[in-house]
Scaffold this active site. Structure first.
Site, short mmCIF file in Angstrom:
data_model
loop_
_atom_site.label_atom_id
_atom_site.label_comp_id
_atom_site.label_asym_id
_atom_site.label_seq_id
_atom_site.Cartn_x
_atom_site.Cartn_y
_atom_site.Cartn_z
N THR A 106 0.83 -1.22 0.00
CA THR A 106 0.00 0.00 0.00
C THR A 106 0.86 1.26 0.00
O THR A 106 0.55 2.25 -0.69
CB THR A 106 -0.94 0.01 1.22
OG1 THR A 106 -1.86 -1.09 1.10
CG2 THR A 106 -1.73 1.30 1.29
N SER A 145 -7.12 -0.71 -6.59
CA SER A 145 -6.72 -1.03 -5.22
C SER A 145 -5.25 -1.41 -5.27
O SER A 145 -4.75 -1.86 -6.31
CB SER A 145 -7.54 -2.20 -4.67
OG SER A 145 -6.92 -2.78 -3.53
N THR A 146 -4.55 -1.24 -4.17
CA THR A 146 -3.18 -1.76 -4.11
C THR A 146 -3.15 -3.23 -4.50
O THR A 146 -2.20 -3.69 -5.13
CB THR A 146 -2.62 -1.59 -2.68
OG1 THR A 146 -2.51 -0.20 -2.37
CG2 THR A 146 -1.25 -2.25 -2.54
N ASN A 147 -4.23 -3.95 -4.17
CA ASN A 147 -4.22 -5.40 -4.33
C ASN A 147 -4.34 -5.87 -5.77
O ASN A 147 -4.16 -7.06 -6.04
CB ASN A 147 -5.35 -6.01 -3.49
CG ASN A 147 -5.20 -5.66 -2.02
OD1 ASN A 147 -4.14 -5.22 -1.58
ND2 ASN A 147 -6.27 -5.84 -1.26
N THR A 192 33.68 -39.37 -13.77
CA THR A 192 32.47 -39.47 -12.97
C THR A 192 32.88 -39.73 -11.53
O THR A 192 33.78 -40.53 -11.28
CB THR A 192 31.54 -40.60 -13.46
OG1 THR A 192 32.23 -41.86 -13.38
CG2 THR A 192 31.10 -40.36 -14.90
N SER A 323 46.83 -13.61 -3.82
CA SER A 323 47.19 -13.75 -2.41
C SER A 323 48.02 -12.57 -1.96
O SER A 323 48.79 -11.98 -2.73
CB SER A 323 47.99 -15.05 -2.21
OG SER A 323 48.49 -15.14 -0.88
N LYS A 329 50.40 -16.47 -7.10
CA LYS A 329 49.14 -17.20 -7.02
C LYS A 329 48.03 -16.39 -7.70
O LYS A 329 47.88 -15.20 -7.47
CB LYS A 329 48.76 -17.45 -5.56
CG LYS A 329 47.56 -18.37 -5.36
CD LYS A 329 47.42 -18.72 -3.87
CE LYS A 329 46.31 -19.72 -3.64
NZ LYS A 329 44.98 -19.12 -3.81
#
Length: 484
Positions: A106, A145-147, A192, A323, A329
């Site tokens: 609302t 309506s807001t709804n 797998t 790093s 790295k």
């Protein structure tokens, strides 16, 4: 709220006097909401597509009311022009209410009602808050309506961003396909459960990524279609109270023309007023996308692990030092951020699910948190997928020698021997290779009486075919018709 007395105007609402900043286009109900909901610090203006959607709904409603003779041409013209200005982003800063708010939206609906009313008054030469001339409720919110306004606007906003997300996913799928073409004939070990499995090519691996992302583009389109059913015209609980019987069809027609979307009226407006199932479905699709992206990111982190102590079958672009203590790295920072975004989107889906379940009787008052989580999840995915495509996938290179080294050192070729030698003898060969540290090729070469044709070279015992099952398959021509 500014404390200086001359910086305010006083407005009256049903609860009494309210001080509103003089320069503000919003009014008393927005001012109250600002004070009531200092929750996240994230204003509604964080999502301009939602403001634009609200403006489109207000414009469609205004045009319908004008046709029905419920608004004068002068008022309607001013309101329409103001809606266009709001939709163009000229008043985004006038939507400061927190996205976390009670009242089923609302406050947000009244925020745009007040902004449009006060801007229309200004256009007509009146002072702000002259609501006896143009009223936020009686004029801007007429027949609404807001709804029915708020859930309709949420749907429009989500649909708008979904087009951007689909485009980003299309680009990512294309980048994966391009990598599959570049890597198509690089033999490697398929795995797998992180164990040696069977031979494949690096191109096949990346083509699978391209296909699965393309599938999610289709799933996103399907979930988006559910959001095109709207409850505009149902007003408070779906009975259409305070709206002319002809209003719904007129408003829907105007909204379709304004947005260009194939919107349809809900079959039952009472049901549609409280039903948030389309949001749940759409959020679930975002979760599906995030889950797949995270899986792919995990794969890339494994495949690029090293550079000396891991698989090192591919190289991710070096983007930054990895790093503060370990020189040289470099970390897989883009896949890592993809994982983090995925976790956030997956968590947002749970929030949407819980908020949908929390609906009671003729309304679900939790739609603000549903809107926030879906819109935010889409924005995160759009940004992450774009970065993934541009700063990672398109720049991946392969290490063919490392791929072949792992393949030839594995037991993968033993599987291809099963049709020729049988499972038991092929298993014996694999066990001998493992225990002796020799390659499958070396073990086979030592077997007495085995025809020379049985001796594998690299992974030639298994033809490496594409999705079509042909060894001459061209991944660049893949049509992505595999279903998810």
């Amino acid at each position: 709220m500014i404390d200086a007395p001359n910086s305010h105007r006083m407005e009256v609402d049903s609860l009494g006097l309210v001080a509103v900043p003089s320069a503000a286009y919003f009014g008393s109900q927005t001012a109250r909401a600002i004070e009531n909901f200092p929750i996240s610090g994230v204003p509604v203006s964080r999502f301009p597509e939602l403001i634009r959607a609200l403006a489109h709904v207000k414009k469609a409603a205004c045009l319908a009311n004008k046709e029905l003779g419920l608004l004068s041409p002068e008022k309607a013209a001013a309101i329409v022009l103001c809606c266009d200005e709001v939709a163009a982003g000229q008043f985004d800063t006038e939507f400061p209410i927190d996205v976390f708010q009670g009242g089923a939206g609302t406050s947000t609906n009244m925020n745009i009602n007040e902004v449009v009313a006060n801007r229309a008054l200004e256009r007509l030469g009146f002072a702000r808050a002259r609501y006896d001339v143009i009223h936020p409720n009686d004029d801007v919110n007429r027949s609404q309506s807001t709804n029915d306004v708020y859930p309709t606007a949420i749907r429009l906003a989500i649909l708008s961003r979904s087009l951007v997300l689909r485009s980003a996913l299309e680009d990512l799928s294309q980048a994966m396909q391009e990598r599959s073409v570049a890597f198509w004939h690089i033999d490697k070990l398929g795995r797998t459960q992180l164990q040696d499995a069977v031979p494949m090519t690096l191109g096949q691996e990346f083509l699978a990524y391209a296909v699965t992302i393309k599938e999610d583009v289709r799933r996103l389109s399907e979930a988006s279609a559910l959001l095109c059913e709207i409850n505009l015209g149902g007003t408070a609980i779906g009975t259409g109270i305070n709206a002319d019987p002809s209003y719904q069809a007129l408003a829907l027609s105007h909204l379709h023309r304004i947005t260009g979307l194939e919107l349809i009226a809900a079959e039952n407006l009472v049901e549609a007023t409280w039903d948030t199932g389309a949001f749940v479905s759409f959020s679930g699709t975002l979760k599906r996308i995030a889950t797949k992206l995270s899986k792919i990111a995990n794969d890339l982190r494994l495949l690029s692990s090293g550079p000396r102590g891991g698989l090192a079958e591919i190289n991710l672009p070096a983007l930054q030092a990895g790093s503060s203590i370990m020189p040289g790295k470099v970390n897989p920072v883009i896949p890592e951020v993809i994982n983090q975004v995925a976790f956030q989107v997956i968590g947002a889906d749970l929030t949407v699910t819980l908020a949908s379940e929390a609906g009671q009787l003729q309304l679900n008052v939790m739609e603000p948190v549903i809107a926030y989580n879906i819109l935010n999840a889409q924005d995160l995915l759009i940004n992450a997928v774009t970065v993934f495509t541009q700063r990672c996938i398109s720049k991946i290179t392969a290490n063919p020698e490392q791929c072949l080294k792992h393949l030839e050192a594995s037991t993968a070729a033993a599987t291809a021997l099963v049709p020729i030698l049988g499972y038991e003898q092929a298993a014996d060969i694999a066990r001998e290779a493992i225990s002796s540290g020799r390659s499958i090729r070396s073990v086979i070469e030592g077997l007495p009486g085995l025809p020379a044709a049985f001796v594998p070279r690299s992974c030639e015992l298994l033809p490496l075919t594409g999705a079509s099952g042909r060894s001459d398959f061209d991944p660049a021509q893949c049509s992505f018709e595999t279903e998810g």
